[in-house]
Design a protein around this motif. Structure first.
Motif, short mmCIF file in Angstrom:
data_model
loop_
_atom_site.label_atom_id
_atom_site.label_comp_id
_atom_site.label_asym_id
_atom_site.label_seq_id
_atom_site.Cartn_x
_atom_site.Cartn_y
_atom_site.Cartn_z
N GLU A 60 0.83 -1.21 0.00
CA GLU A 60 0.00 0.00 0.00
C GLU A 60 0.87 1.26 0.00
N ALA A 61 1.91 1.28 0.82
CA ALA A 61 2.80 2.44 0.87
C ALA A 61 3.47 2.66 -0.48
N VAL A 67 2.20 7.78 -6.71
CA VAL A 67 1.47 9.01 -7.02
C VAL A 67 1.89 10.15 -6.09
N ALA A 68 3.05 10.00 -5.46
CA ALA A 68 3.65 11.01 -4.59
C ALA A 68 2.77 11.37 -3.40
N GLU A 69 2.14 10.38 -2.80
CA GLU A 69 1.26 10.63 -1.66
C GLU A 69 1.62 9.75 -0.46
N SER A 70 2.87 9.35 -0.32
CA SER A 70 3.21 8.42 0.77
C SER A 70 3.80 9.09 2.00
N GLU A 71 3.86 10.43 2.03
CA GLU A 71 4.48 11.09 3.18
C GLU A 71 3.85 10.69 4.51
N ALA A 72 2.53 10.67 4.56
CA ALA A 72 1.84 10.37 5.81
C ALA A 72 1.99 8.91 6.22
N LEU A 73 2.13 8.01 5.24
CA LEU A 73 2.20 6.58 5.56
C LEU A 73 3.54 6.18 6.15
N VAL A 74 4.61 6.79 5.69
CA VAL A 74 5.94 6.37 6.14
C VAL A 74 6.72 7.48 6.81
N ASN A 75 6.06 8.55 7.21
CA ASN A 75 6.68 9.66 7.93
C ASN A 75 7.89 10.23 7.22
N LEU A 76 7.72 10.61 5.97
CA LEU A 76 8.82 11.17 5.21
C LEU A 76 9.05 12.63 5.62
N PRO A 77 10.29 13.03 5.87
CA PRO A 77 10.54 14.39 6.33
C PRO A 77 10.34 15.46 5.26
N GLU A 78 10.39 15.12 3.98
CA GLU A 78 10.30 16.13 2.94
C GLU A 78 8.95 16.82 2.87
N SER A 79 7.90 16.20 3.37
CA SER A 79 6.56 16.77 3.21
C SER A 79 6.47 18.16 3.82
N ALA A 80 7.16 18.41 4.91
CA ALA A 80 7.11 19.71 5.55
C ALA A 80 8.04 20.71 4.88
N GLN A 81 9.00 20.24 4.11
CA GLN A 81 10.00 21.12 3.53
C GLN A 81 9.73 21.46 2.08
N GLU A 82 8.77 20.82 1.45
CA GLU A 82 8.53 21.04 0.03
C GLU A 82 7.85 22.37 -0.21
N PRO A 83 8.19 23.03 -1.31
CA PRO A 83 7.49 24.27 -1.66
C PRO A 83 6.06 23.95 -2.11
N MET A 84 5.26 24.98 -2.23
CA MET A 84 3.86 24.79 -2.60
C MET A 84 3.71 24.17 -3.98
N ALA A 85 4.53 24.60 -4.93
CA ALA A 85 4.47 24.02 -6.27
C ALA A 85 5.31 22.75 -6.28
N LYS A 86 4.66 21.61 -6.41
CA LYS A 86 5.37 20.33 -6.35
C LYS A 86 5.71 19.84 -7.74
N ASP A 87 6.84 19.18 -7.84
CA ASP A 87 7.20 18.46 -9.05
C ASP A 87 6.80 17.01 -8.78
#
Length: 129
Positions: A60-61, A67-87
Motif C-alpha cells: 500500500e505504501a 502518485v507522490a502521496e506516501s508522506e503520511a504513511l511512512v513519515n517522510l521528512p520532505e513533506s514539511a520542507q517542500e514548496p507549494m508548487a510540487k514536481d
C-alpha cells in the motif's frame, strides 16, 4: 546467512529489493522516465506481493509513493520542507526510493535476526556427560 560452503551463496530476499532500488536509480537518470516507470512499478508491486502478501502495508505504501502521496504513511521528512508548487513526477520517484529503502532496512534487520537464530543450529558437538 553465513557461507559455509564456498561454492554456494544463498540468495537473500533483501538482494531482490536492492536490485529494484538500483533499477530505480538507473531509471531516474534517464530523461523519458514515465514509460519505463510503469513496468518498474508492476515489477516492484509483484515483488512486494510475493515477499509480503497482497494486502501488506508495504504494498500500500509503495502504491501511494507512485502518485507522490506516501508522506503520511511512512513519515517522510520532505513533506514539511517542500514548496507549494510540487514536481510530482520527481517527488514520486523520490518517494518510491524512500519506501523501498525503508522496506530494505527492515528486511535486512529481519534477515540478520534469522541468521543469528540459525547460526550454530547444525553443530555436531559430542553429547555432554
Amino acid at each position: 546467512m553465513p557461507n559455509t560452503n564456498a561454492s554456494f551463496s544463498p540468495r537473500m530476499r533483501s538482494d531482490e529489493l536492492k536490485e529494484q532500488i538500483g533499477k530505480l536509480e538507473r531509471l531516474e537518470h534517464r530523461t523519458p522516465v514515465l514509460p519505463t516507470l510503469d513496468s518498474f512499478d508492476e515489477e516492484t508491486e509483484a515483488l512486494l506481493g510475493r515477499l509480503y502478501g497482497d494486502s501488506h502495508k508495504y504494498l500500500e505504501a509503495y502504491k501511494y509513493a507512485t502518485v507522490a502521496e506516501s508522506e503520511a504513511l511512512v513519515n517522510l521528512p520532505e513533506s514539511a520542507q517542500e514548496p507549494m508548487a510540487k514536481d510530482l513526477p520527481k517527488t514520486a520517484v523520490q518517494q518510491r526510493r524512500q519506501v523501498l529503502l525503508g522496506i530494505l532496512t527492515e528486511m535486512q534487520d529481519m534477515e540478520a535476526k534469522e541468521v543469528a537464530m540459525l547460526t550454530g543450529e547444525d553443530r555436531e558437538d559430542p553429547p555432554s556427560i
